[in-house]
Design a protein around this motif. Structure first.
Motif, PDB file in Angstrom:
ATOM      1  N   PRO A 173       0.829  -1.199   0.000  1.00  0.00           N
ATOM      2  CA  PRO A 173       0.000   0.000   0.000  1.00  0.00           C
ATOM      3  C   PRO A 173       0.871   1.260   0.000  1.00  0.00           C
ATOM      4  CG  PRO A 173      -0.729  -1.535   1.718  1.00  0.00           C
ATOM      5  CD  PRO A 173       0.534  -2.074   1.179  1.00  0.00           C
ATOM      6  N   SER A 174       0.330   2.295  -0.636  1.00  0.00           N
ATOM      7  CA  SER A 174       1.168   3.443  -0.940  1.00  0.00           C
ATOM      8  C   SER A 174       1.057   4.600   0.045  1.00  0.00           C
ATOM      9  CB  SER A 174       0.777   3.950  -2.337  1.00  0.00           C
ATOM     10  OG  SER A 174       1.060   5.320  -2.469  1.00  0.00           O
ATOM     11  N   ASN A 175       2.190   5.177   0.323  1.00  0.00           N
ATOM     12  CA  ASN A 175       2.287   6.503   0.894  1.00  0.00           C
ATOM     13  C   ASN A 175       2.650   7.400  -0.292  1.00  0.00           C
ATOM     14  OD1 ASN A 175       2.908   8.852   2.235  1.00  0.00           O
ATOM     15  ND2 ASN A 175       4.755   8.076   3.217  1.00  0.00           N
ATOM     16  N   PRO A 176       1.843   8.357  -0.684  1.00  0.00           N
ATOM     17  CA  PRO A 176       0.785   9.013   0.064  1.00  0.00           C
ATOM     18  C   PRO A 176      -0.647   8.627  -0.337  1.00  0.00           C
ATOM     19  CG  PRO A 176       1.370  10.389  -1.779  1.00  0.00           C
ATOM     20  CD  PRO A 176       2.192   9.127  -1.909  1.00  0.00           C
ATOM     21  N   THR A 177      -0.839   7.806  -1.375  1.00  0.00           N
ATOM     22  CA  THR A 177      -2.207   7.709  -1.926  1.00  0.00           C
ATOM     23  C   THR A 177      -3.085   6.675  -1.237  1.00  0.00           C
ATOM     24  OG1 THR A 177      -1.590   6.026  -3.558  1.00  0.00           O
ATOM     25  CG2 THR A 177      -1.358   8.333  -4.231  1.00  0.00           C
ATOM     26  N   GLY A 178      -2.476   5.675  -0.578  1.00  0.00           N
ATOM     27  CA  GLY A 178      -3.264   4.564  -0.049  1.00  0.00           C
ATOM     28  C   GLY A 178      -3.625   3.571  -1.139  1.00  0.00           C
ATOM     29  N   GLY A 179      -3.061   3.752  -2.340  1.00  0.00           N
ATOM     30  CA  GLY A 179      -3.305   2.811  -3.443  1.00  0.00           C
ATOM     31  C   GLY A 179      -2.811   1.413  -3.093  1.00  0.00           C
ATOM     32  N   PHE A 180      -3.363   0.423  -3.770  1.00  0.00           N
ATOM     33  CA  PHE A 180      -3.118  -0.981  -3.394  1.00  0.00           C
ATOM     34  C   PHE A 180      -3.053  -1.807  -4.663  1.00  0.00           C
ATOM     35  CE2 PHE A 180      -4.587  -5.156  -1.853  1.00  0.00           C
ATOM     36  CZ  PHE A 180      -3.920  -5.260  -0.633  1.00  0.00           C
ATOM     37  N   MET A 181      -2.168  -2.782  -4.718  1.00  0.00           N
ATOM     38  CA  MET A 181      -2.120  -3.695  -5.868  1.00  0.00           C
ATOM     39  C   MET A 181      -2.565  -5.075  -5.399  1.00  0.00           C
ATOM     40  SD  MET A 181      -0.808  -2.244  -8.780  1.00  0.00           S
ATOM     41  CE  MET A 181       0.269  -3.317  -9.732  1.00  0.00           C
ATOM     42  N   THR A 182      -3.586  -5.622  -6.051  1.00  0.00           N
ATOM     43  CA  THR A 182      -4.047  -6.967  -5.721  1.00  0.00           C
ATOM     44  C   THR A 182      -3.216  -7.973  -6.516  1.00  0.00           C
ATOM     45  OG1 THR A 182      -5.587  -6.959  -7.539  1.00  0.00           O
ATOM     46  CG2 THR A 182      -6.426  -6.144  -5.430  1.00  0.00           C
ATOM     47  N   SER A 210      -3.382  -3.416   5.451  1.00  0.00           N
ATOM     48  CA  SER A 210      -4.196  -3.669   4.255  1.00  0.00           C
ATOM     49  C   SER A 210      -5.598  -3.962   4.744  1.00  0.00           C
ATOM     50  CB  SER A 210      -3.644  -4.866   3.475  1.00  0.00           C
ATOM     51  OG  SER A 210      -2.322  -4.630   3.075  1.00  0.00           O
ATOM     52  N   TYR A 211      -6.584  -3.205   4.239  1.00  0.00           N
ATOM     53  CA  TYR A 211      -7.898  -3.222   4.893  1.00  0.00           C
ATOM     54  C   TYR A 211      -8.950  -4.093   4.231  1.00  0.00           C
ATOM     55  CZ  TYR A 211      -5.649   0.688   7.091  1.00  0.00           C
ATOM     56  OH  TYR A 211      -4.743   1.463   7.749  1.00  0.00           O
ATOM     57  N   GLU A 212      -8.858  -4.287   2.918  1.00  0.00           N
ATOM     58  CA  GLU A 212      -9.929  -5.047   2.261  1.00  0.00           C
ATOM     59  C   GLU A 212      -9.424  -6.429   1.879  1.00  0.00           C
ATOM     60  OE1 GLU A 212     -12.647  -3.422   2.503  1.00  0.00           O
ATOM     61  OE2 GLU A 212     -11.737  -1.459   2.832  1.00  0.00           O
ATOM     62  N   GLU A 213      -8.369  -6.433   1.073  1.00  0.00           N
ATOM     63  CA  GLU A 213      -7.843  -7.719   0.600  1.00  0.00           C
ATOM     64  C   GLU A 213      -6.546  -8.027   1.308  1.00  0.00           C
ATOM     65  OE1 GLU A 213      -7.649  -8.851  -3.429  1.00  0.00           O
ATOM     66  OE2 GLU A 213      -9.119  -7.370  -4.042  1.00  0.00           O
ATOM     67  N   LYS A 296      -8.537   1.354  10.273  1.00  0.00           N
ATOM     68  CA  LYS A 296      -9.597   1.136   9.278  1.00  0.00           C
ATOM     69  C   LYS A 296     -10.837   1.981   9.611  1.00  0.00           C
ATOM     70  CE  LYS A 296     -12.249  -2.460   6.996  1.00  0.00           C
ATOM     71  NZ  LYS A 296     -12.590  -3.871   6.907  1.00  0.00           N
ATOM     72  N   ALA A 297     -11.188   2.022  10.904  1.00  0.00           N
ATOM     73  CA  ALA A 297     -12.352   2.823  11.317  1.00  0.00           C
ATOM     74  C   ALA A 297     -12.102   4.297  11.007  1.00  0.00           C
ATOM     75  CB  ALA A 297     -12.619   2.630  12.808  1.00  0.00           C
ATOM     76  N   ARG A 298     -10.875   4.750  11.217  1.00  0.00           N
ATOM     77  CA  ARG A 298     -10.536   6.159  10.942  1.00  0.00           C
ATOM     78  C   ARG A 298     -10.580   6.431   9.437  1.00  0.00           C
ATOM     79  NH1 ARG A 298      -5.053   6.583  14.531  1.00  0.00           N
ATOM     80  NH2 ARG A 298      -5.827   5.595  16.414  1.00  0.00           N
ATOM     81  N   ARG A 299     -10.090   5.487   8.660  1.00  0.00           N
ATOM     82  CA  ARG A 299     -10.143   5.650   7.211  1.00  0.00           C
ATOM     83  C   ARG A 299     -11.589   5.818   6.759  1.00  0.00           C
ATOM     84  NH1 ARG A 299     -10.391   0.763   3.110  1.00  0.00           N
ATOM     85  NH2 ARG A 299     -12.100   0.426   4.575  1.00  0.00           N
ATOM     86  N   ASN A 300     -12.471   4.932   7.274  1.00  0.00           N
ATOM     87  CA  ASN A 300     -13.870   5.004   6.863  1.00  0.00           C
ATOM     88  C   ASN A 300     -14.458   6.364   7.195  1.00  0.00           C
ATOM     89  OD1 ASN A 300     -13.560   2.431   5.991  1.00  0.00           O
ATOM     90  ND2 ASN A 300     -14.641   1.471   7.714  1.00  0.00           N
ATOM     91  N   PHE A 301     -14.124   6.849   8.385  1.00  0.00           N
ATOM     92  CA  PHE A 301     -14.629   8.158   8.806  1.00  0.00           C
ATOM     93  C   PHE A 301     -14.140   9.259   7.849  1.00  0.00           C
ATOM     94  CE2 PHE A 301     -13.529  12.127  10.976  1.00  0.00           C
ATOM     95  CZ  PHE A 301     -14.795  12.575  11.298  1.00  0.00           C
ATOM     96  N   LEU A 302     -12.842   9.244   7.554  1.00  0.00           N
ATOM     97  CA  LEU A 302     -12.280  10.337   6.738  1.00  0.00           C
ATOM     98  C   LEU A 302     -12.786  10.308   5.301  1.00  0.00           C
ATOM     99  CD1 LEU A 302      -8.531  10.833   7.718  1.00  0.00           C
ATOM    100  CD2 LEU A 302     -10.495  12.255   8.291  1.00  0.00           C
ATOM    101  N   VAL A 303     -12.867   9.113   4.725  1.00  0.00           N
ATOM    102  CA  VAL A 303     -13.311   9.030   3.329  1.00  0.00           C
ATOM    103  C   VAL A 303     -14.725   9.595   3.216  1.00  0.00           C
ATOM    104  CG1 VAL A 303     -13.926   7.441   1.455  1.00  0.00           C
ATOM    105  CG2 VAL A 303     -11.793   7.107   2.708  1.00  0.00           C
ATOM    106  N   LYS A 304     -15.586   9.219   4.164  1.00  0.00           N
ATOM    107  CA  LYS A 304     -16.966   9.707   4.122  1.00  0.00           C
ATOM    108  C   LYS A 304     -17.000  11.218   4.362  1.00  0.00           C
ATOM    109  CE  LYS A 304     -21.604   9.001   5.989  1.00  0.00           C
ATOM    110  NZ  LYS A 304     -21.904  10.361   5.626  1.00  0.00           N
ATOM    111  N   THR A 305     -16.256  11.658   5.370  1.00  0.00           N
ATOM    112  CA  THR A 305     -16.304  13.076   5.732  1.00  0.00           C
ATOM    113  C   THR A 305     -15.807  13.962   4.581  1.00  0.00           C
ATOM    114  OG1 THR A 305     -15.936  12.425   8.002  1.00  0.00           O
ATOM    115  CG2 THR A 305     -15.609  14.741   7.520  1.00  0.00           C
ATOM    116  N   GLN A 317      -6.998   1.499   0.147  1.00  0.00           N
ATOM    117  CA  GLN A 317      -7.117   0.100   0.598  1.00  0.00           C
ATOM    118  C   GLN A 317      -6.055  -0.260   1.628  1.00  0.00           C
ATOM    119  OE1 GLN A 317      -9.409  -2.177  -1.539  1.00  0.00           O
ATOM    120  NE2 GLN A 317     -10.184  -0.101  -1.615  1.00  0.00           N
ATOM    121  N   GLY A 318      -5.131   0.671   1.879  1.00  0.00           N
ATOM    122  CA  GLY A 318      -4.074   0.360   2.831  1.00  0.00           C
ATOM    123  C   GLY A 318      -3.314   1.600   3.263  1.00  0.00           C
TER     124      GLY A 318
END
Ligand SMILES: Cc1ncc(COP(=O)(O)O)c(C=O)c1O
Length: 392
Positions: A173-182, A210-213, A296-305, A317-318
């Protein structure tokens, strides 16, 4: 004395970190809420601290083997096999380093000759481009795109490879984007890497976040495993930033080459940190998972906010960063961060600190408590509303 004549040309050409520049600004102000730092807000698990204290009490205060304590290398290889299903041998494939930071440096320096190209991803972690430049190499950037979720696509990779390409540096998972490669994302680029014969430096410092996969390492593809140098460490997953401990895993020839540099510039990683890390790998995985759940809970909060306030934010994703797009405010990344700091005393990092492709984005770290994130995002909303002329 004219220091310009004294400093090396290489050191003069590298730019100071855009993150530091911004934090120097923030540090001159009072009561600033910072969402800028990429370091866990958790203290290191107690069992790790206790094991390190015990090692000091026992007088284990000497250099260890250059490559690191045999016991720790065995635990690292066991852990990597258990978690990511790739086999490495503690003697031939593993060096304990001073953080992932040293790992990145010795990996680059072990393989690059002056004038050779290394592909780096933009936006990407701040140390990569200067690391390549200090080794005399030429950084070639691939601009990642939000519409690809900041993944490395086969088209982008193919277009960047030239006859001078020596290596590719990735961080998922990437700093800074949070991008993820499956796994299936990697399946698309592995044949290109195999065919071109380039080395891949895979910075996996955020693998446990890594939060989803399930995290997939590019080293798990047998056909290119010998081309991959894994760089990882304890800073993020085990909340051990100040201990300065990481590791590299690679083919024996690459390991030997990296160890040549490591033995001269470092000798060995801090011994008490190594004793602590053995305990961490043996007994602290539950705490790693607890911290991950909290992020993960904080990520969910920030993405929505952020999406609710009209700043389009890709769901990472990470890692522990979100990367909201601030173009709708009409400001550049630098202007947004400077004005937000002035107006609301909230510090974020401009996306451009991670490369020109970060223009139009800001990086917000969620290595802060939910309470802090709530207060900070309320302030960011006030600022964003003001930018759009909604003053009520
Ligand atoms: C992507 C990435 N790699 C490496 C590092 C360096 O970590 P350390 O040297 O603490 O292990 C960091 C730290 O922020 C990072 O974000």
């Amino acid at each position: 004395m004219d220091y310009n004549d004294i400093l090396s040309d290489r050191v003069k050409t590298i730019k100071p970190s855009g993150i530091r520049k911004f934090f120097d600004l923030a540090s001159q102000m009072e009561d600033v809420i910072s969402l800028g730092v990429g370091e866990p807000d958790f203290t290191t698990p107690w069992a790790i601290r206790e094991a390190a204290i015990y090692s000091i009490e026992k007088g284990r205060t000497f250099y260890t083997a250059n490559q690191g304590l045999q016991e720790l290398r065995e635990e690292i290889c066991r852990y990597y096999q258990r978690r990511f299903h790739v086999e490495y041998n503690p003697k031939d494939n593993c060096i304990v380093t001073v953080g992932g930071s040293e790992g990145i440096d010795i990996a680059i320096r072990a393989i690059l000759n002056p004038g050779e190209e290394m592909i780096v991803l933009d936006p990407g972690y701040v140390a990569y481009t200067p690391g390549v430049e200090l080794a005399g190499g030429i950084p070639v950037t691939i601009n990642l795109r939000q519409e690809d979720e900041f993944k490395l696509t086969p088209e982008l990779l193919k277009a960047a490879i030239t006859p001078h390409t020596k290596a590719l540096l990735i961080n998922y998972p990437s700093n800074p984007t949070g991008g993820f490669m499956t796994k299936s994302d990697y399946e698309k680029i592995v044949p290109i890497i195999k065919e071109s014969g380039i080395i891949v430096i895979s910075d996996e410092i955020y693998a446990e976040l890594s939060y989803e996969e399930e995290f997939c390492s590019i080293a798990s593809f047998d056909e290119i495993k010998d081309q991959v140098i894994v760089v990882s460490g304890f800073s993020k997953a085990f909340a051990m930033t100040g201990w300065r401990l990481g590791y590299v895993l690679a083919h024996p020839v690459l390991t030997k080459a990296m160890n040549k540099i490591h033995q001269y510039i470092i000798m060995s990683a801090p011994s008490s940190a190594q004793y602590g890390a053995i305990e961490g790998l043996r007994h602290c995985y539950d705490e790693v998972l607890k911290m991950r759940d909290s992020y993960k809970a904080r990520r969910n909060f920030l993405v929505k906010t952020f999406n609710d306030m009209g700043l389009e934010t890709f769901k990472p994703q990470g890692a522990f960063y979100v990367f909201p797009c601030i173009r709708s405010t009409g400001l550049t990344s630098d202007e947004f961060c400077e004005k937000l700091l002035e107006d609301q005393k909230v510090a974020c990092v401009p996306g451009t600190a991670f490369g020109p492709a970060g223009e139009g984005f800001i990086r917000v770290s969620y290595a802060y408590s939910l309470e802090e994130l709530k207060i900070a995002t309320e302030k960011i909303k006030i600022f964003v509303d003001k930018c759009r002329g909604n003053h009520d």
